[in-house]
Design an enzyme around this catalytic site. Structure first.
Site, PDB file in Angstrom:
ATOM      1  N   SER A 155     -32.867 -19.253 -15.318  1.00  0.00           N
ATOM      2  CA  SER A 155     -31.688 -18.641 -15.917  1.00  0.00           C
ATOM      3  C   SER A 155     -31.801 -18.667 -17.446  1.00  0.00           C
ATOM      4  CB  SER A 155     -30.434 -19.352 -15.408  1.00  0.00           C
ATOM      5  OG  SER A 155     -29.269 -18.659 -15.752  1.00  0.00           O
ATOM      6  N   ASP A 253     -28.291 -10.386  -8.401  1.00  0.00           N
ATOM      7  CA  ASP A 253     -28.256 -11.197  -9.622  1.00  0.00           C
ATOM      8  C   ASP A 253     -28.051 -10.259 -10.807  1.00  0.00           C
ATOM      9  OD1 ASP A 253     -28.953 -12.805 -11.916  1.00  0.00           O
ATOM     10  OD2 ASP A 253     -30.151 -14.094 -10.616  1.00  0.00           O
ATOM     11  N   HIS A 283     -27.275 -15.094  -8.052  1.00  0.00           N
ATOM     12  CA  HIS A 283     -27.848 -15.949  -9.091  1.00  0.00           C
ATOM     13  C   HIS A 283     -27.834 -17.415  -8.649  1.00  0.00           C
ATOM     14  CE1 HIS A 283     -29.230 -16.749 -13.117  1.00  0.00           C
ATOM     15  NE2 HIS A 283     -28.227 -17.568 -13.376  1.00  0.00           N
TER      16      HIS A 283
END
Length: 317
Positions: A155, A253, A283
């Site tokens: 991320s 995502d 995500h």
């Protein structure tokens, strides 16, 4: 169509229960959502914490290594935790880092870089680069092979991984054998179709989260720092000369399209790249629902990729 109806059934319950971040309204509460939960530590991994020279004063790092290791040099991986540049701490990835140690037979160094908005760009990337330099300069102390060093993160940590690969390339080192920016946060412009798809309240990292986090990270110099590839890796014109790359992302995502664009540009620049797109996945799906089959498949994929890269003589590559 609601994003939730497209999520794989085995992931849907956890997704529906997540309260959502409130970065602008309540940053400290949002940070508490990613606080480390107690985990059963592996008896096969030793973990130590120490302070090292950071870009601005001392910085905490956590070092994970096999218990009972011999004097043989081991490959090493620098891990960069996620959190959109504004959340997170190395403690939350203890179990993941232990998994890398055991699967890839390596030493892992996890950096506690400074977070925005208290410390906007370039604090985080400067700290990550300082951690990489320290790790390689202290190779004898750590018992690592500087010819087999990888960098990885997820991320926001994935975005920092991509930025760190660019910085190491441009500065002439340290040498990196693999970069692994998992579902990375690469582009502050928020103009891709997927950046407009994930808008539901309670989604695990939606459009409002992304806008808020980028504003906090780039700070008052947004117009200037937003042009730097070390702040926004998608802005780099040339990806030539970057290390081999492994990445993955869920189809649902927000970072899907910027990841796909990054992978495409890497391949076009002559960089060896392996990429996986997971249908029906949001995500951080493999972190939130680790017992799901698709999560185990994703984790096995990136663990195996790291092992193959760090041990090329074993015939795994």
């Amino acid at each position: 169509m609601s994003i939730e109806t497209r999520i794989l059934p085995e992931l849907r319950e956890v997704y529906s229960q997540f309260p959502g971040f409130q970065l602008d309204e309540n940053l400290e509460w949002s940070r508490s959502l990613v606080s480390a939960a107690p985990v059963k530590r592996s008896e096969h991994v030793n973990t130590t914490s120490r302070k090292i020279p950071g870009a601005r004063g001392e910085m905490l790092v956590k070092i994970y290594e096999p218990a009972g290791r011999t004097d043989d040099l081991l490959p090493a991986m620098l891990w960069i935790h996620g959190g959109g540049y504004v959340l997170g701490h190395p403690d939350m990835d203890d179990e993941l880092c232990e998994h890398f140690v055991q699967t890839a037979e390596c030493v892992v160094v996890s950096v506690n870089y400074r977070l925005a908005p208290e410390h906007p760009y370039p604090a985080a990337i400067d700290d990550c680069y300082a951690g990489l330099v320290w790790m390689t300069e202290e190779a004898e102390l750590l018992g690592i092979d500087v010819n087999r060093v990888a960098i990885a993160g997820a991320s926001g940590g994935g975005g920092l991984t991509a930025a760190l690969a660019l910085m190491a390339r441009d500065k002439g080192g340290p040498s990196i054998i693999l970069q692994m920016p998992l579902y990375p946060m690469l582009d502050n412009r928020n103009i891709t179709p997927s950046s407009h798809e994930i808008t539901e309240e309670g989604a695990i990292w939606n459009r409002m989260d992304n806008l808020a986090a980028w504003n906090m990270y780039l700070g008052e110099e947004n117009d200037v720092s937003g042009e730097s590839p070390y702040a926004v890796p998608s802005r780099e014109e040339s990806l030539a000369g970057l290390p081999p790359t492994y990445t993955c992302v869920g189809q649902l995502d927000l970072f899907r399209d910027e990841t796909i664009e990054y992978v495409t540009r890497l391949a076009q620049a002559g960089v060896d790249v392996e990429f996986h797109l997971y249908s029906g996945c949001f995500h951080l799906f493999e972190i939130f629902v680790p017992e799901a089959e698709v999560s185990q498949r994703a984790v096995h994929g990136y663990m195996d990729a790291m092992a193959r890269a760090l041990h090329p003589k074993k015939g795994l590559c």
